[in-house]
Enzyme design. Structure first.
Site, PDB file in Angstrom:
ATOM      1  NE  ARG A  46       0.238   1.454   3.384  1.00  0.00           N
ATOM      2  CZ  ARG A  46       1.193   2.330   3.607  1.00  0.00           C
ATOM      3  NH1 ARG A  46       2.465   1.943   3.733  1.00  0.00           N
ATOM      4  NH2 ARG A  46       0.940   3.614   3.710  1.00  0.00           N
ATOM      5  N   GLY A  47       0.254   2.411  -0.124  1.00  0.00           N
ATOM      6  CA  GLY A  47       1.032   3.640  -0.282  1.00  0.00           C
ATOM      7  C   GLY A  47       1.121   3.940  -1.776  1.00  0.00           C
ATOM      8  CB  ALA A  48       0.388   7.059  -3.658  1.00  0.00           C
ATOM      9  NE  ARG A  89      -6.195   0.937  -1.658  1.00  0.00           N
ATOM     10  CZ  ARG A  89      -5.531   1.435  -0.607  1.00  0.00           C
ATOM     11  NH1 ARG A  89      -4.245   1.190  -0.460  1.00  0.00           N
ATOM     12  NH2 ARG A  89      -6.154   2.173   0.287  1.00  0.00           N
ATOM     13  CD  GLN A 195      -2.931   2.689   6.862  1.00  0.00           C
ATOM     14  OE1 GLN A 195      -3.490   3.059   7.881  1.00  0.00           O
ATOM     15  NE2 GLN A 195      -3.590   2.536   5.733  1.00  0.00           N
ATOM     16  CG  ASP A 236      -3.023   8.179  -1.283  1.00  0.00           C
ATOM     17  OD1 ASP A 236      -2.940   8.672  -0.148  1.00  0.00           O
ATOM     18  OD2 ASP A 236      -2.657   7.022  -1.549  1.00  0.00           O
ATOM     19  CG  ASN A 246      -2.320  11.645   2.747  1.00  0.00           C
ATOM     20  OD1 ASN A 246      -1.767  10.773   2.080  1.00  0.00           O
ATOM     21  ND2 ASN A 246      -1.979  11.879   4.008  1.00  0.00           N
TER      22      ASN A 246
END
Ligand code: MRU
Length: 348
Positions: A46-48, A89, A195, A236, A246
């Site tokens: 995960r994470g852009a 996503r 997170q 994001d 975000n």
């Protein structure tokens, strides 16, 4: 030191499985692009920027699995993989950006299928390398904004784990710490997926960067007590006017920061900017399953059948953002002008 989040090895994609961290550190191996889609959906990765690179490697897996020498057949089947990967996503633009970067190189090429397959993998590898370089540059620019003694609040995980390596907002923190700036970090736990507690606290602790974990609801009180000097976090997607999407909770922090006259910084690569979207209202916000809210790490914490609203992201308007730190430099308001100038000067 923390390892690279994702890499290509022996025709497979290896990634740190972020679901059980920090209790369990495990690598996840994806041999098909379907497995990459699952890993993105269920947030093993995960994470852009990290999901952008995962999608690029997903295209490489897809390309290698297509057994044809016929180019239009190859392209048709690759396109199906691209569409499937792009549905994993919706909010982080990096995912769609990386898929387009791969696709552009394929459709514009006259090479035979075998060469295209190699080309796709090379491009995915170069996107991964560029992500690391980009983060170091963001770190260098961003650390100029931090002074000795700063107490800094961050939210979610914009760290090494959210990228290929080093991180965006945490990259800035890492760079400032490397420059021996005496900084102290507060991290929100970041409900519901935690997170902050699970990933950011873990990353910073490994590197012995002073960090204090707080519940999300504590941030305002810390600001009231004058114990926060700066806020830094990731994004994001950034709209053309500088509004950002975000992790949920970012908007509340921005309002608190504004009320208390605390600089609010966003650190993100320019691949996170979506010039096709005028403002934050146009950014699609992912809603995730109720179970994330009604349970914590598998333990039930709410009654059955309760109504749940679980947006994974929110929008922070540009007027709450002091500066946006990119690999090309620091943009200040009005972002509609300054983001464009950064990009045109450095030709994306
Ligand atoms: O739902 P997640 O964990 O993918 O959300 C991540 C964030 O919101 C990060 O702040 C953002 O992707 C920037 S990461 C460099």
């Amino acid at each position: 030191m923390i390892a690279r989040t994702i890499e290509w090895k022996d025709n497979k994609v290896l990634m740190i499985d972020q679901r059980e961290l920090p209790a369990k550190y495990e690598m996840l191996t994806c041999s098909t692009y379907y497995e990459v889609i699952d890993a993105i959906k269920n947030m093993a990765i995960r994470g852009a920027p990290a999901i952008g690179v995962a999608a690029a490697y997903g295209m490489a897996l897809a390309a290698h699995s297509i057994n044809t020498k016929n180019k239009s057949d190859f392209l048709n089947r690759l396109k199906k993989a691209k569409i499937a990967l792009s549905s994993s996503r919706p909010t982080a633009i990096n995912l769609f950006w990386a898929l387009e970067e791969i696709w552009k190189g394929v459709v514009s090429s006259d090479e035979p299928v075998d060469e295209l397959k190699k080309k796709i993998l090379l491009k995915a590898e170069s996107l991964a390398q560029d992500d690391i370089k980009t983060n170091y540059l963001i770190g260098e620019y961003g650390s100029t904004l931090f002074q000795d003694g700063d107490r800094i609040l961050t939210h979610c995980n914009a760290g090494s784990l959210a990228t290929v390596f080093y991180g965006t907002a945490l990259g800035v923190i890492r760079s400032a710490f490397k420059e021996k700036k005496n900084i102290k970090i507060y991290i929100d736990e970041t409900r519901p997926v935690l997170q902050g507690a699970r990933l950011t606290a873990w990353e910073l602790q490994i590197e012995e960067i002073p960090v204090t974990l707080i519940c999300d609801s504590v941030a305002g009180f810390l600001m009231y007590q004058k114990k926060i000097d700066k806020v830094i976090l990731g994004a994001d997607r950034i709209a053309a006017n500088g509004d950002i999407a975000n992790k949920i909770g970012t908007y509340s922090i921005s309002v608190l920061a504004k009320t208390h006259n605390i600089p609010f910084y966003v650190a993100a690569p320019t691949s996170t900017i979506d010039f096709n979207i005028e403002d934050g209202k146009g950014i699609p916000i992912e809603e995730r399953e109720p179970l994330e809210v009604t349970s914590i790490m598998g333990k039930k914490i709410a009654p059955d059948h309760i109504n749940v609203y679980n947006p994974a992201f929110d929008i922070t308007p540009n007027e709450n953002i002091t500066a946006i730190i990119t690999e090309y430099g620091i943009a200040e308001p009005p972002y509609i002008k300054t983001l464009n100038t950064l990009l045109t000067k450095n030709k994306r």
